[in-house]
Design a protein around this motif. Structure first.
Motif, PDB file in Angstrom:
ATOM      1  N   THR B  69      24.515 -17.599  60.313  1.00  0.00           N
ATOM      2  CA  THR B  69      24.299 -18.863  59.597  1.00  0.00           C
ATOM      3  C   THR B  69      23.462 -18.598  58.352  1.00  0.00           C
ATOM      4  OG1 THR B  69      22.197 -19.450  60.655  1.00  0.00           O
ATOM      5  CG2 THR B  69      24.214 -20.079  61.810  1.00  0.00           C
ATOM      6  N   ARG B  70      23.415 -19.587  57.483  1.00  0.00           N
ATOM      7  CA  ARG B  70      22.632 -19.416  56.250  1.00  0.00           C
ATOM      8  C   ARG B  70      22.111 -20.768  55.784  1.00  0.00           C
ATOM      9  NH1 ARG B  70      26.978 -19.312  51.253  1.00  0.00           N
ATOM     10  NH2 ARG B  70      28.519 -20.649  52.222  1.00  0.00           N
ATOM     11  N   ASP B  71      21.065 -20.704  54.989  1.00  0.00           N
ATOM     12  CA  ASP B  71      20.615 -21.874  54.256  1.00  0.00           C
ATOM     13  C   ASP B  71      21.440 -21.983  52.975  1.00  0.00           C
ATOM     14  OD1 ASP B  71      18.423 -22.372  56.019  1.00  0.00           O
ATOM     15  OD2 ASP B  71      17.285 -20.782  55.030  1.00  0.00           O
ATOM     16  N   TYR B  72      21.494 -23.178  52.428  1.00  0.00           N
ATOM     17  CA  TYR B  72      22.023 -23.375  51.087  1.00  0.00           C
ATOM     18  C   TYR B  72      20.857 -23.712  50.172  1.00  0.00           C
ATOM     19  CZ  TYR B  72      26.817 -23.853  52.841  1.00  0.00           C
ATOM     20  OH  TYR B  72      28.036 -23.649  53.416  1.00  0.00           O
ATOM     21  N   ASN B  73      20.653 -22.937  49.135  1.00  0.00           N
ATOM     22  CA  ASN B  73      19.608 -23.278  48.189  1.00  0.00           C
ATOM     23  C   ASN B  73      20.138 -24.310  47.178  1.00  0.00           C
ATOM     24  OD1 ASN B  73      20.943 -21.957  46.055  1.00  0.00           O
ATOM     25  ND2 ASN B  73      20.002 -20.003  46.574  1.00  0.00           N
ATOM     26  N   PRO B  74      19.256 -24.862  46.334  1.00  0.00           N
ATOM     27  CA  PRO B  74      19.699 -25.942  45.443  1.00  0.00           C
ATOM     28  C   PRO B  74      20.898 -25.569  44.569  1.00  0.00           C
ATOM     29  CG  PRO B  74      17.314 -25.876  45.504  1.00  0.00           C
ATOM     30  CD  PRO B  74      17.789 -24.677  46.280  1.00  0.00           C
ATOM     31  N   MET B  77      23.904 -25.675  46.642  1.00  0.00           N
ATOM     32  CA  MET B  77      24.217 -27.066  46.966  1.00  0.00           C
ATOM     33  C   MET B  77      24.901 -27.763  45.796  1.00  0.00           C
ATOM     34  SD  MET B  77      23.564 -27.773  50.057  1.00  0.00           S
ATOM     35  CE  MET B  77      23.411 -29.555  50.255  1.00  0.00           C
ATOM     36  N   ARG B  80      28.366 -26.630  45.931  1.00  0.00           N
ATOM     37  CA  ARG B  80      29.000 -27.245  47.096  1.00  0.00           C
ATOM     38  C   ARG B  80      29.361 -28.704  46.816  1.00  0.00           C
ATOM     39  NH1 ARG B  80      25.885 -27.375  52.899  1.00  0.00           N
ATOM     40  NH2 ARG B  80      25.911 -29.622  52.835  1.00  0.00           N
ATOM     41  N   GLU B  81      28.455 -29.404  46.156  1.00  0.00           N
ATOM     42  CA  GLU B  81      28.698 -30.818  45.856  1.00  0.00           C
ATOM     43  C   GLU B  81      29.931 -30.968  44.968  1.00  0.00           C
ATOM     44  OE1 GLU B  81      25.190 -32.948  44.522  1.00  0.00           O
ATOM     45  OE2 GLU B  81      26.401 -34.615  43.782  1.00  0.00           O
ATOM     46  N   LYS B 161      30.613 -29.525  59.731  1.00  0.00           N
ATOM     47  CA  LYS B 161      30.464 -28.142  60.149  1.00  0.00           C
ATOM     48  C   LYS B 161      31.047 -27.917  61.535  1.00  0.00           C
ATOM     49  CE  LYS B 161      26.182 -27.199  57.576  1.00  0.00           C
ATOM     50  NZ  LYS B 161      24.712 -27.150  57.725  1.00  0.00           N
ATOM     51  N   GLU B 177      28.529 -20.775  61.512  1.00  0.00           N
ATOM     52  CA  GLU B 177      28.474 -22.210  61.202  1.00  0.00           C
ATOM     53  C   GLU B 177      29.149 -22.373  59.861  1.00  0.00           C
ATOM     54  OE1 GLU B 177      24.807 -23.980  59.485  1.00  0.00           O
ATOM     55  OE2 GLU B 177      25.022 -25.534  61.013  1.00  0.00           O
ATOM     56  N   TYR B 179      31.798 -25.051  57.187  1.00  0.00           N
ATOM     57  CA  TYR B 179      32.411 -26.351  56.943  1.00  0.00           C
ATOM     58  C   TYR B 179      33.917 -26.297  57.095  1.00  0.00           C
ATOM     59  CZ  TYR B 179      28.656 -29.301  55.331  1.00  0.00           C
ATOM     60  OH  TYR B 179      27.559 -30.099  55.279  1.00  0.00           O
ATOM     61  N   THR B 424      20.416 -28.043  38.950  1.00  0.00           N
ATOM     62  CA  THR B 424      20.229 -28.424  40.351  1.00  0.00           C
ATOM     63  C   THR B 424      19.605 -29.817  40.483  1.00  0.00           C
ATOM     64  OG1 THR B 424      18.097 -27.302  40.387  1.00  0.00           O
ATOM     65  CG2 THR B 424      20.010 -26.041  41.112  1.00  0.00           C
ATOM     66  N   THR B 425      19.248 -30.427  39.367  1.00  0.00           N
ATOM     67  CA  THR B 425      18.802 -31.818  39.386  1.00  0.00           C
ATOM     68  C   THR B 425      19.566 -32.572  38.304  1.00  0.00           C
ATOM     69  OG1 THR B 425      17.064 -31.626  37.707  1.00  0.00           O
ATOM     70  CG2 THR B 425      16.447 -31.078  39.972  1.00  0.00           C
ATOM     71  N   GLU B 426      19.433 -33.882  38.294  1.00  0.00           N
ATOM     72  CA  GLU B 426      20.094 -34.680  37.272  1.00  0.00           C
ATOM     73  C   GLU B 426      19.071 -35.377  36.374  1.00  0.00           C
ATOM     74  OE1 GLU B 426      22.852 -37.286  39.241  1.00  0.00           O
ATOM     75  OE2 GLU B 426      23.844 -35.636  40.284  1.00  0.00           O
TER      76      GLU B 426
END
Lengths: 523, 523
Positions: B69-74, B77, B80-81, B161, B177, B179, B424-426
């Motif tokens: 498994t892994r984390d998703y960093n910003p 993400m 991914r979005e 997932k 894990e 999607y 990574t932000t808006e």
């Protein structure tokens, strides 16, 4: 009482009887048993169980979801999407990044973080390899993420399901699998500024969701601990007494007092002194008063918490949210990891009573004036990341978690009560025909529309009735129908019908896409 | 070999030695052991393990996510979005509703659905109550949902997932894990129309994601079974031989043949006949040719499959997607539940080799011309819902699952290679000041902007340096800075700075919101 010996003895005897050479391999006696040897034992017993279970379980199939969980149907998903959009918009408005972590963590990652609630953690079966548990919240995985990636400052949100083997009360939106929407700010900053932003976020989200009036209770772990100290609670009883105080939103003071004295062994005097403090509520004024309080002011910790509380309220004034925020000394929150400010938002209006709840009788009844419970909570946890860092380096954090299952429940009830129909698709146009043998033409036109980015549906029947095609539009709220027949094909047009008004006009095939876009631009 | 007896015997003896009265309770001998008795045994052993583990495990804390498994960093993400938005837009364009199901199901719900892959299911620990497993895919929970809610027709998507205790190959996007993005059509319709739409959807999504060239292989379980029958495979070997054929994308024909003959006991003649068929690829023409094939045409099943295959290709022509679709007799797909058309999409271009993969050496090397693997798959499963319905009522279903982990991997590599920075932000504007003691004014202005729906950030410091405020904008791509100082406050203006051009203009406080909106309307 453990009764392992005889069972294993008999088990062994029986197996020996069935299989020869069974007890051949030599093993050390129990005093030398290792974890991996026990693992082997367990695996063998479970294999035996599988063999037995294959016969015993066959006829007991039940068609249900696991206890405390539920499916979301398309209508619920439409509502959920709307709620999520509101929340995510708010998080993005505050400049948050997004992260995700796995649904399970190493078991040891969760160990020792949740105090008395640890018993509610779901463990995965030991199938060889690592011992895993489902995440209990998003805060501990976040802290693990920060430590693992050596992140020292970040503002992030994380929306995901968490798992608790609690007693479900599904009619009140309490599930074993439920969403949390977390926003946290990590980093070394000047006091109370990020803390105030978290409260501002709760205020914005609860206002925008239009759930009725709400209140945000605020307290501070340092004020609580200081209070316990000056009331004469022994140091080693702080956490357990804190857990009991935390029950004040569900239990009367008398019951809480009784638990403190009878179950936790606190002196009656100490309990009564706590009782006087936890009845206090106010704002900046209360923080000021308590700073002057003869007893409270003896605690350095309490004074630090009270000074920060004053600062917090000054920022909340700038953010214009003090109308909903109350400094409430009875707010405790059970989790072990909080170190500073803590808060919890509750809806103060009585919601409509869910049908299932009233049927269940008195226990579930939402009474006049009783709050429908907490919908958000959080606080400061400056020590959690350090628990994961090999060198114990701390990253101060503060955050808030929106518990949206109750929000969903309320929104669903509102949708039920409302005359407006919830659409579960976004389809703009149905490609239909009144005549037979036009399937291929319908498919061709539908593909044209898809390729132009139009949301279109077509019936999967060779010769569907026009009425059933129109009925589907009525049922699912599709606003337009593009009807083709022999004549329209010959003329290079499509009959575009507005479902609501039943109006029909011929549109040339070349202009169809633009016409559909124009008519559905507000959809 | 199982070696339970002696271990338990010793274990018992040891425990008896340590605790008196330990073997007191009487139990039946093994021949009469029930599942619940074994459960008790297991619980006792595990308790013992906990006692031991508490001492043995203390110093072995590891800071990691669970294996596979892994984390998703910003940044991940943000990518991914974008991918999810493309996929969800496509599903919505085709009129799909959305549903969600719990992450775990009753264990028995998953039993007997996945053939040889069942061993990869994650089980939850038996903590009392129901036996649970993590979902292995979204198809079986969907079928359970249909049967449970008596839904007989629906077009739905589900993005969530799923969990498989497989050997992870994370550099190639293979996780434990991961999607799945599923689109399914349930209902009794005319043949091949929904099936064709599923393929159209795969075509649209893979085109829009711009992952390079791709191919969609199509086959039919009935054609496979008919082929096995006419090649002389015994009935009871169909599923296991099918599993072996399924390995043709990873193994050479020689190895597959050898597995059939040596491991699965198939005759050499049968294997060779299968070998001739599975080398065939084509389109509608191949289906026509096989309908005339002396051997194939003897199988009713194969003929039904081939006739439908012709029909499918005629619809695919209308949808203009035949350029990417190949009828390929070697496509098998391992899952037990497919009953008709099956398909799988692969990317045919060689992607850039991930750095980690080349470091790992030959085993992970992506060679010139070698496909990076399957990115979508699915098929028809007309019997699955009936397995859940108490009366066995069938609901025909067809669907497709987009396996986006590989897509993420490719998109991430593309983002790395590209000069363009992934935001990574808006955040639209940073509220800043060059002077000291303006924290309160910054907070006040920031709250004004938030309340007007502007995405705004402010530094959580009493007196941050202007340079560090501007640097944050550079780093995170914030396009505008609203700067306030004593003079601006006196004049009722804000200095609005464009980060990119360093241009600054004074904007009256009343017009600030509109000005920010105007300048960031394309963000």
């Amino acid at each position: 009482m453990i009764n392992l010996g005889m069972a294993s003895l008999r088990l062994c005897a029986g197996l020996v009887g069935r299989r020869s050479g069974f007890c051949a391999r030599s093993l050390r006696t129990i005093t030398g048993m290792t974890v991996s040897q026990i693992d082997e034992e367990v695996a063998k017993l479970l294999e035996l169980k599988t063999q037995l279970g294959g016969d015993e379980g066959r006829h007991q199939f039940t068609l249900k979801t696991a206890k405390g969980t539920r499916d979301y149907n398309p209508k619920q998903m439409a509502i959920r999407e709307k709620v999520f959009n509101t929340i995510i918009s708010c998080f993005k408005r505050h400049g948050a990044e997004n992260i995700d972590t796995p649904v399970f963590e190493l078991k040891e990652t969760l160990t020792g973080k949740y105090g008395e609630d640890s018993k509610l953690i779901y463990d995965l079966k030991d199938q060889g390899g690592e011992l895993l548990s489902l995440r209990y919240d998003l805060t501990v995985p976040f802290a693990r993420y920060l430590a693992m990636n050596k992140v020292t400052n970040i503002k992030r949100y994380h929306i995901a399901k968490v798992y608790r083997r609690d007693n479900p009360a599904m009619t009140r939106g309490r599930y074993r699998e439920f969403y949390q929407c977390d926003f946290d700010i990590a980093g070394q900053y000047d006091p109370m500024i990020p803390d105030a932003e978290c409260l501002k976020i709760v205020h914005e989200i609860l206002s925008e969701l239009e759930l009725g009036d709400f209140r945000i209770k605020v307290n501070d772990r340092r004020i609580l601990d200081g209070m316990f100290a000056v009331c004469g609670v022994p140091d080693d009883k702080f956490r357990t007494i804190c857990s009991t105080v935390d029950k004040l939103d569900k239990m009367s003071w008398e019951d809480v007092r009784s638990e403190m004295v009878k179950e936790k062994g606190l002196s009656e005097e100490a309990a009564d002194q706590i009782g006087q403090y936890v009845s206090l509520q106010g704002g900046m004024d209360l923080a000021e008063r308590l700073l002057q309080d003869a007893k409270m002011s003896q605690s350095k910790q309490a004074c630090a918490g009270l000074t920060d509380m004053k600062q917090l309220f000054s920022y909340l004034q700038l953010f214009q949210v003090t109308d909903k925020v109350v400094f409430d000394l009875s707010l405790a929150r059970g989790l072990d990891y909080y170190t500073g400010v803590i808060y919890e938002a509750i809806l103060t209006q009585t919601g409509p009573v869910p049908v299932a709840a009233t049927q269940n009788g008195a226990g579930e009844k939402a009474e006049e004036g009783v709050s429908v419970g907490s919908v958000a909570g959080g606080g400061r946890y400056d020590g959690l990341v350090g628990m994961f860092d090999p060198k114990g380096r701390k990253v101060p954090c503060v955050g808030v978690s929106i518990g949206i299952e109750r929000v969903f429940s309320i929104m669903e009830q509102k949708a039920e009560a409302s005359a407006e129909k919830v659409r579960t698709t976004e389809t703009q146009v149905m490609v239909a025909s009144a005549q037979k043998n036009l399937l291929e033409e319908r498919l061709r036109l539908t593909a044209e529309l898809w390729n132009a980015g139009i949301k279109a549906e077509v019936m999967y029947k060779k010769n569907p009735k026009l009425l059933s095609q129109l009925q589907h539009c009525e049922d699912s709220g599709i606003p337009l129908v593009a009807i083709i027949g022999e004549q329209e094909l010959k003329d290079g047009v499509v009959k575009l019908r507005t479902v609501h008004s039943r109006e029909e006009i011929d549109v040339s095939r070349a202009e169809l896409v633009e016409e559909i876009k124009r008519r559905t631009s507000d959809v």
